[in-house]
Design a protein around this motif. Structure first.
Motif, short mmCIF file in Angstrom:
data_model
loop_
_atom_site.label_atom_id
_atom_site.label_comp_id
_atom_site.label_asym_id
_atom_site.label_seq_id
_atom_site.Cartn_x
_atom_site.Cartn_y
_atom_site.Cartn_z
N ASP A 103 5.15 -69.02 -37.62
CA ASP A 103 4.87 -69.58 -38.89
C ASP A 103 5.88 -69.04 -40.07
OD1 ASP A 103 2.31 -70.04 -38.20
OD2 ASP A 103 1.49 -68.54 -39.50
N LEU A 104 5.94 -70.06 -40.95
CA LEU A 104 6.81 -69.82 -42.36
C LEU A 104 5.86 -69.70 -43.51
CD1 LEU A 104 9.84 -69.70 -42.50
CD2 LEU A 104 9.69 -72.26 -43.26
N GLN A 105 5.83 -68.65 -44.15
CA GLN A 105 5.03 -68.27 -45.18
C GLN A 105 5.53 -67.72 -46.48
OE1 GLN A 105 2.51 -64.85 -45.71
NE2 GLN A 105 0.69 -66.06 -44.96
N LEU A 106 5.15 -68.27 -47.50
CA LEU A 106 5.56 -67.85 -48.99
C LEU A 106 4.50 -66.59 -49.40
CD1 LEU A 106 6.93 -70.85 -50.91
CD2 LEU A 106 8.31 -69.31 -49.45
N LYS A 107 5.10 -65.69 -49.88
CA LYS A 107 4.23 -64.49 -50.36
C LYS A 107 4.49 -64.28 -51.72
CE LYS A 107 2.49 -60.35 -48.65
NZ LYS A 107 2.60 -59.06 -47.64
N GLY A 108 3.65 -64.63 -52.64
CA GLY A 108 3.61 -64.40 -54.18
C GLY A 108 3.96 -65.62 -55.01
N SER A 109 3.32 -66.69 -54.06
CA SER A 109 3.69 -68.04 -54.66
C SER A 109 2.66 -68.56 -55.42
CB SER A 109 3.95 -69.07 -53.36
OG SER A 109 2.96 -68.90 -52.46
N GLY A 110 1.78 -67.83 -55.80
CA GLY A 110 0.84 -68.47 -57.04
C GLY A 110 -0.47 -68.18 -56.54
N ARG A 111 -1.57 -68.73 -57.30
CA ARG A 111 -2.80 -68.61 -57.02
C ARG A 111 -3.47 -69.73 -55.92
NH1 ARG A 111 -6.45 -65.98 -59.69
NH2 ARG A 111 -8.07 -67.84 -59.67
N THR A 112 -4.54 -69.66 -55.33
CA THR A 112 -4.98 -70.25 -54.35
C THR A 112 -6.74 -70.08 -54.54
OG1 THR A 112 -5.68 -68.67 -52.63
CG2 THR A 112 -3.20 -69.37 -52.70
N ILE A 113 -7.24 -70.89 -53.80
CA ILE A 113 -8.84 -70.64 -54.10
C ILE A 113 -9.54 -69.39 -53.43
CG2 ILE A 113 -9.58 -73.11 -53.81
CD1 ILE A 113 -10.57 -72.34 -50.92
N PHE A 114 -8.56 -68.63 -53.04
CA PHE A 114 -8.81 -67.38 -52.24
C PHE A 114 -8.34 -66.22 -53.19
CE2 PHE A 114 -8.22 -69.96 -48.44
CZ PHE A 114 -9.71 -69.99 -48.03
N SER A 115 -7.73 -66.41 -54.43
CA SER A 115 -7.16 -65.50 -55.27
C SER A 115 -8.23 -64.51 -55.91
CB SER A 115 -6.40 -65.94 -56.36
OG SER A 115 -5.17 -66.84 -55.78
N ARG A 116 -9.46 -64.92 -56.06
CA ARG A 116 -10.37 -64.10 -56.86
C ARG A 116 -9.73 -63.80 -58.49
NH1 ARG A 116 -11.27 -59.87 -52.90
NH2 ARG A 116 -9.13 -60.33 -52.16
N GLY A 117 -9.54 -62.55 -58.80
CA GLY A 117 -9.20 -62.15 -60.10
C GLY A 117 -7.82 -61.98 -60.02
N GLY A 118 -6.92 -62.36 -58.75
CA GLY A 118 -5.69 -61.94 -58.87
C GLY A 118 -4.83 -63.31 -59.25
#
Ligand code: AMP
Ligand code: MG
Length: 506
Positions: free
Chosen positions: A129-144
């Protein structure tokens, strides 16, 4: 044309050629997770960041993924690593998962600050897998905010690469970039970063729990079949493939956690969403290697009860695997009582598997044969704990004594020398296995990324000084070799350098 008949050197043309060449760089994506049913993820492009700058590329890892490292360092490559452009073939998604955090269940967590770009078959033929971490909000972000501060990016880069070099199954660091924007954290505004993670997969115990919580047995079966195919293909041909999947995950976790403990590593947040079915170490949050040994040592600021302390990690591994087993029950048998009986029999084997792995690793660390009495291990750990001895240095100096050095430097680690000298006499009286020295050298690293150094590298990064970060990354690439130029990184912290707590950075 010059008088020699050679066309004059045209830098513009050359740059154009190079940029065309780089522009056509394709990443060999071969995505399978994005082809699973839609309820497994949400399609989500990474957020745009104002001013991406490269911190570091892992060139060897890039080459292993058939990605041109020079291209990754180009403007276009950095744009992709920051989330500002999407490479051809990438199908960015945020994966759904649930999880027990410190024992409490959340039916929906998911990638709130991570985006899976896609999968690549590496040069060993393994899917990554190639994954970016810290790349913005998603539907799973809740308050973050979906972002990452630079600190956690630096920590994950150093520690995951150290783990790989130490031989521990782990996700890897492909790259780290700064974003040119600040993120708000408890400490105040901090420079933001994006981390590029490479993993055998991001399937977690929590991914299975997500579907169990929704009573979605079809999805559980699809996920289990996908996981077997990707990680444990041998299980596919066994009588009960789902029991075989459970057994494989149990064996992988037993091995992994014993390996962590043999290096003094404390994961810090062994939640079920941070437990990868592949058996890789994943989610380097408030993790650390301990200096002074104590079985109840913990670093995480949020682990107030010490649930994830060094010595609890085996028990927690079993607890997490029990949660995994629960998700497989509907697949193991239609008869729920029978399913429970089968799963319990599998789980019961964890303790033996784990202690065999643990004892094997610690036998190698002290260089005793498989026949030698195991109390020697616990006795010396008790001495290390009661006398606050540095874990890594102790085994390093014991290895030197095994190589023929006089014992003074080793003995000097103990304030009360007599009980240790008694232990050492017992150790000397044990017949040395023929492979003692090589076993010890392979089990006892000279260098670990000490927590105070990681912290200093983070503080440097916040001042835009990446010198210590680069130095640490280079040094920990060869943790079992004598590297005199990095001798200063071997030593434990001075009293004023001790880091008592680590933070998730979320
Ligand atoms: P972690 O503690 O890092 O394993 O994350 C636990 C959960 O919190 C996951 O669902 C993450 O995606 C989510 N999370 C962590 N940090 C952030 C953030 N900055 N923004 C949104 N979600 C986050
Ligand atoms: Mg996590």
């Amino acid at each position: 044309m010059s008088c020699l008949g050679i066309p004059p050197f045209d830098i513009g043309k050359l740059l154009h050629k190079i940029s065309k060449l780089y522009g056509s760089m394709t990443i060999p994506f071969d995505n399978t997770y994005a082809q699973l049913p839609e309820r497994f993820f949400a399609k989500q492009a990474p957020a745009h960041v104002p001013e991406p700058k490269l911190i570091r590329i892992n060139r060897e890892l890039a080459a292993k993924l058939s990605i041109d490292p020079d291209w990754l360092e180009s403007v276009e490559g950095i744009d992709m690593l920051a989330g500002n452009s999407i490479a051809e073939g990438s199908e960015p998604i945020a994966q759904a998962y649930a999880g027990h955090q410190f024992g409490g269940f959340s039916a929906q967590l998911g990638d709130g600050r991570a985006i899976l770009l896609g999968e690549i078959i590496d040069t060993d033929g393994a899917r990554q897998d190639l994954q970016l971490k810290g790349s913005g909000r998603t539907i799973f972000s809740r308050g973050g905010d979906g972002k990452a501060a630079l600190g956690p990016v630096i920590r994950e880069y150093i520690v995951s690469e150290a783990m790989a070099a130490l031989g521990v199954p782990t996700t890897r660091a492909l790259a780290a970039v700064t974003t040119g924007e600040m993120v708000m954290r408890q400490e105040g505004p901090l420079p933001g970063g994006v981390f590029t993670r490479v993993a055998a997969s991001h399937i977690r115990v929590g991914t299975f729990q997500y579907f169990l919580a929704r009573n979605d047995v079809d999805a559980l079966r699809t996920l289990a079949d996908y996981t077997i195919n990707r990680h444990y293909p041998d299980a596919a041909v066994l009588d009960n493939r789902y029991t075989a999947l459970l057994d494989s995950a149990i064996a992988a976790q037993a091995k992994l956690i014993a390996h962590w403990m043999s290096l003094g590593f404390i994961h810090g947040v062994m939640n079920t969403d941070n437990t990868a079915i592949s058996g890789e170490t994943i989610d380097y949050g408030p993790c650390a290697f301990m200096d002074e040994f104590h079985p109840q040592k913990k670093f995480s600021s949020i682990d107030t009860g010490g649930r994830y302390a060094w010595g609890n990690q085996g028990d927690i591994g079993l607890w997490n695997l029990t949660r995994f087993a629960e998700t497989l029950l509907p697949l193991i048998s239609d008869d729920s009582e029978k399913a429970i009986e089968i799963a319990e029999a599998s789980l019961e084997r964890f303790t033996d598997l784990f202690s065999t792995e643990y004892v094997t690793r610690f036998r190698a660390k002290i260089g005793i044969s498989p026949e030698a009495p195991t109390p020697l291990i616990q006795e010396v750990l008790d001495l290390l704990a009661s006398q606050k001895v540095d874990f890594t240095l102790f085994f390093r100096h014991l290895t030197k004594v095994a190589a023929g050095d006089p014992p003074e430097t080793l003995t000097a680690l103990f304030s009360d020398k007599a009980p240790f000298e008694q232990w050492l006499a017992k150790w000397h009286s044990e017949p040395a296995p023929a492979t003692r020295l090589v076993d010890m050298q392979a089990a006892n690293p000279i260098l670990i990324p000490r927590n105070h150094r990681v912290e200093q590298a983070i503080q440097g990064a916040y001042r835009n000084d990446f010198a210590l970060f680069d130095r640490l990354v280079k040094a920990i690439a060869n943790p079992y070799s004598e590297q005199s130029e990095y001798a200063g990184l071997e030593t434990p912290p001075l009293p004023e350098e001790i880091v008592c707590e680590t933070f998730c950075g979320t």
